[in-house]
Design a protein around this motif. Structure first.
Motif, PDB file in Angstrom:
ATOM      1  N   TYR A  35      -5.514   0.494  -6.250  1.00 22.11           N
ATOM      2  CA  TYR A  35      -4.858  -0.560  -5.471  1.00 22.11           C
ATOM      3  C   TYR A  35      -4.699  -0.165  -3.996  1.00 22.11           C
ATOM      4  O   TYR A  35      -4.729  -1.021  -3.115  1.00 22.11           O
ATOM      5  CB  TYR A  35      -3.496  -0.909  -6.077  1.00 22.11           C
ATOM      6  CG  TYR A  35      -3.586  -1.783  -7.306  1.00 22.11           C
ATOM      7  CD1 TYR A  35      -4.150  -3.060  -7.240  1.00 22.11           C
ATOM      8  CD2 TYR A  35      -3.121  -1.344  -8.543  1.00 22.11           C
ATOM      9  CE1 TYR A  35      -4.239  -3.867  -8.366  1.00 22.11           C
ATOM     10  CE2 TYR A  35      -3.204  -2.144  -9.675  1.00 22.11           C
ATOM     11  CZ  TYR A  35      -3.763  -3.398  -9.587  1.00 22.11           C
ATOM     12  OH  TYR A  35      -3.851  -4.198 -10.699  1.00 22.11           O
ATOM     13  N   ILE A  36      -4.532   1.135  -3.729  1.00 17.80           N
ATOM     14  CA  ILE A  36      -4.445   1.584  -2.329  1.00 17.80           C
ATOM     15  C   ILE A  36      -5.762   1.266  -1.616  1.00 17.80           C
ATOM     16  O   ILE A  36      -5.784   0.747  -0.502  1.00 17.80           O
ATOM     17  CB  ILE A  36      -4.138   3.099  -2.249  1.00 17.80           C
ATOM     18  CG1 ILE A  36      -2.700   3.383  -2.703  1.00 17.80           C
ATOM     19  CG2 ILE A  36      -4.350   3.621  -0.826  1.00 17.80           C
ATOM     20  CD1 ILE A  36      -2.379   4.853  -2.940  1.00 17.80           C
ATOM     21  N   THR A  95      -4.095   4.427  -7.136  1.00 20.60           N
ATOM     22  CA  THR A  95      -5.154   4.826  -6.190  1.00 20.60           C
ATOM     23  C   THR A  95      -6.116   3.663  -5.952  1.00 20.60           C
ATOM     24  O   THR A  95      -6.466   3.351  -4.808  1.00 20.60           O
ATOM     25  CB  THR A  95      -5.934   6.039  -6.751  1.00 20.60           C
ATOM     26  OG1 THR A  95      -5.026   7.128  -6.936  1.00 20.60           O
ATOM     27  CG2 THR A  95      -7.062   6.457  -5.814  1.00 20.60           C
ATOM     28  N   GLU A 129      -6.071  -2.577  -1.161  1.00 23.61           N
ATOM     29  CA  GLU A 129      -5.280  -3.071  -0.032  1.00 23.61           C
ATOM     30  C   GLU A 129      -5.884  -2.669   1.316  1.00 23.61           C
ATOM     31  O   GLU A 129      -5.924  -3.445   2.251  1.00 23.61           O
ATOM     32  CB  GLU A 129      -3.860  -2.516  -0.112  1.00 23.61           C
ATOM     33  CG  GLU A 129      -2.832  -3.584  -0.316  1.00 23.61           C
ATOM     34  CD  GLU A 129      -2.249  -3.540  -1.702  1.00 23.61           C
ATOM     35  OE1 GLU A 129      -1.876  -2.454  -2.160  1.00 23.61           O
ATOM     36  OE2 GLU A 129      -2.185  -4.592  -2.344  1.00 23.61           O
ATOM     37  N   SER A 130      -6.343  -1.387   1.393  1.00 29.24           N
ATOM     38  CA  SER A 130      -6.926  -0.911   2.650  1.00 29.24           C
ATOM     39  C   SER A 130      -8.182  -1.692   2.981  1.00 29.24           C
ATOM     40  O   SER A 130      -8.408  -2.050   4.137  1.00 29.24           O
ATOM     41  CB  SER A 130      -7.300   0.578   2.577  1.00 29.24           C
ATOM     42  OG  SER A 130      -6.339   1.299   1.891  1.00 29.24           O
ATOM     43  N   GLY A 173       0.814  -1.217   0.000  1.00 31.70           N
ATOM     44  CA  GLY A 173       0.000   0.000   0.000  1.00 31.70           C
ATOM     45  C   GLY A 173       0.846   1.265   0.000  1.00 31.70           C
ATOM     46  O   GLY A 173       0.582   2.210  -0.741  1.00 31.70           O
ATOM     47  N   ARG A 226       2.390   2.067  -3.477  1.00 31.87           N
ATOM     48  CA  ARG A 226       1.529   2.343  -4.636  1.00 31.87           C
ATOM     49  C   ARG A 226       1.679   3.743  -5.238  1.00 31.87           C
ATOM     50  O   ARG A 226       1.804   3.862  -6.457  1.00 31.87           O
ATOM     51  CB  ARG A 226       0.047   2.143  -4.270  1.00 31.87           C
ATOM     52  CG  ARG A 226      -0.326   0.736  -3.942  1.00 31.87           C
ATOM     53  CD  ARG A 226      -0.380  -0.147  -5.156  1.00 31.87           C
ATOM     54  NE  ARG A 226      -0.829  -1.477  -4.754  1.00 31.87           N
ATOM     55  CZ  ARG A 226      -0.752  -2.552  -5.505  1.00 31.87           C
ATOM     56  NH1 ARG A 226      -0.245  -2.476  -6.698  1.00 31.87           N
ATOM     57  NH2 ARG A 226      -1.165  -3.715  -5.070  1.00 31.87           N
ATOM     58  N   PRO A 227       1.646   4.817  -4.405  1.00 34.36           N
ATOM     59  CA  PRO A 227       1.736   6.146  -5.036  1.00 34.36           C
ATOM     60  C   PRO A 227       3.031   6.311  -5.831  1.00 34.36           C
ATOM     61  O   PRO A 227       3.051   6.951  -6.880  1.00 34.36           O
ATOM     62  CB  PRO A 227       1.705   7.121  -3.845  1.00 34.36           C
ATOM     63  CG  PRO A 227       1.107   6.347  -2.720  1.00 34.36           C
ATOM     64  CD  PRO A 227       1.477   4.915  -2.944  1.00 34.36           C
ATOM     65  N   GLY A 265       3.334  -3.987  -4.709  1.00 35.62           N
ATOM     66  CA  GLY A 265       3.022  -2.574  -4.880  1.00 35.62           C
ATOM     67  C   GLY A 265       3.422  -2.050  -6.251  1.00 35.62           C
ATOM     68  O   GLY A 265       2.890  -1.055  -6.725  1.00 35.62           O
TER      69      GLY A 265
END
Length: 394
Positions: free
Chosen positions: A336-337, A334, A340-341, A58, A61-62, A112
């Motif tokens: 994938y974030i 975004t 994951e969250s 996570g 990812r950015p 990631g």
């Protein structure tokens, strides 16, 4: 009857094969890790095996989204697979609890990076009206890897010492990299890699244009985190010896429906398919909650897999539809974030609600059903997604 879709070129096939090997590589070792960690004296830290992996995935990812948009899709994919290779070689060397947990955290960077680059690459090479179908096929290969990995890993571990399993995972990642070396980069304007690219502005972390599909994905995959955490105990509670049975059933069920869901979302819009997916997820979690036999649990596994197989390629296509081409990597990062969250929060909340008391099973599964229902409610109020989205898009 068309056998292969028009976008099924050599490049697309190679990317799919690389995805298969990449997902096989890091999933190969998962079933053996709890026992391995116990053998190192870290049985109290089993919850961290997945948690540390998801945390670093996570966090990265950015960065992977920005680098995919600036440096290129292929370097980002190769970095992720390279992490799998290096970490696989290090597991046998750092054989103490702290070292193992550090490697789990480092290993997460692979997840990631590679999927962000791969999804952006597919979006680059496939025409808009075939996007859902292409995402369906690519995610099918990834899921096959996730299913084959643990099976192959379990077989290797039953014959050879665990070191051989770690090395096998590392070399599977090498084959994934060799395939990527044959691919042609699709990013038109590339920048050289420099340190300043690792500095993120606030607007580079989350792509606002794709918040809506990302939030709905969060509400859908919450149940996925619940299933990963609670189903092994629930299976034992129902007298099912093989804790992986539910996982096998839902994986197979999700494979069958991915291609159909992707293609249907190309024809009838993403929102329509997502409505069905979230409704099926609500049904699946209610069915699990009231399951009192192996047959009912496995039948609900079929429903659960169908929901996962529908929302997975459809959300990816929907996110790409809503993103600007130059920020495609960021948009996918975004998504994938939030993915994951959702899994992480679902895992933590369900563990806390369950607190090792079988009387709480029903409560856990019904609460996750209600979270999925929230996603369904939001989708009911969204107007059908506009097909013309792409025309005013650049």
């Amino acid at each position: 009857m068309r056998l292969l879709p028009s976008f099924f070129t050599l490049n697309f096939f190679l990317l799919c094969m690389s995805s298969f090997l990449f997902f096989s590589s890091f999933n190969m070792i998962i079933p053996e890790l709890p026992a391995y960690l116990t053998s190192l004296g870290g049985e109290d830290y089993k919850g961290l095996i997945i948690a540390l992996f998801t945390l670093s995935a996570g966090l990265s990812r950015p960065f992977s989204g920005k680098l995919a948009d600036k440096v290129g899709r292929i370097p980002v994919m190769m970095f992720g697979a390279g992490v799998c290779f290096v970490v696989g070689l290090l597991y046998p060397l750092l054989s103490f609890v702290g070292g193992f947990l550090f490697l789990r955290f480092a290993h997460g960077f692979s997840a990631g990076f590679t999927p962000t680059g791969a999804s952006a690459y597919v979006a680059d090479i496939v025409p808009f009206q075939k996007r859902g179908e292409a995402m369906g096929i690519q995610s099918l290969f990834g899921s096959l890897g996730m299913a084959a990995g643990p099976a192959i890993g379990g077989w290797i571990a039953s014959i050879w010492p665990i070191e051989i399993l770690f090395y096998s995972a590392a070399f599977t990642a090498i084959f994934s990299i060799l395939i990527l070396m044959r691919l042609k980069e699709t990013l038109k304007e590339k920048e050289p890699l420099k340190l300043s690219l690792f500095k993120l502005d606030r607007d580079e972390i989350i792509e606002k244009r794709v918040l809506l599909p990302s939030v709905i994905l969060f509400l859908s995959v919450f149940s996925f985190g619940v299933v990963l955490t609670i189903i092994p105990d629930f299976s034992v509670h129902l007298g099912i010896k093989n804790k992986g049975l539910f996982f096998a059933v839902f994986t197979l069920s999700s494979l069958g429906i991915r291609l159909l869901a992707g293609r249907t979302s190309d024809r009838h819009g993403r929102v329509a398919v997502m409505r069905v997916a979230s409704a099926v997820m609500v049904l699946a979690m209610c069915a699990v909650a009231f399951a009192e036999s192996k047959a009912v649990l496995l039948a609900s596994g079929v429903l659960f897999g169908a929901a996962v197989g529908m929302y997975s390629p459809t959300t990816t296509a929907w996110v790409v539809d809503r993103s600007l081409d130059r920020f495609r990597g960021r948009a996918l990062a975004t998504m994938y974030i939030f993915l994951e969250s959702g899994i992480g929060v679902g895992a933590v909340v369900s563990g806390w609600l369950y607190s090792n008391n079988p009387e709480n099973f029903k409560l856990v599964f019904l609460s996750s059903g209600s979270i999925a229902f929230l996603g369904f409610l939001i989708l009911i109020f969204i107007k059908r997604d506009r097909k013309s989205y792409h025309s005013h898009h650049q």
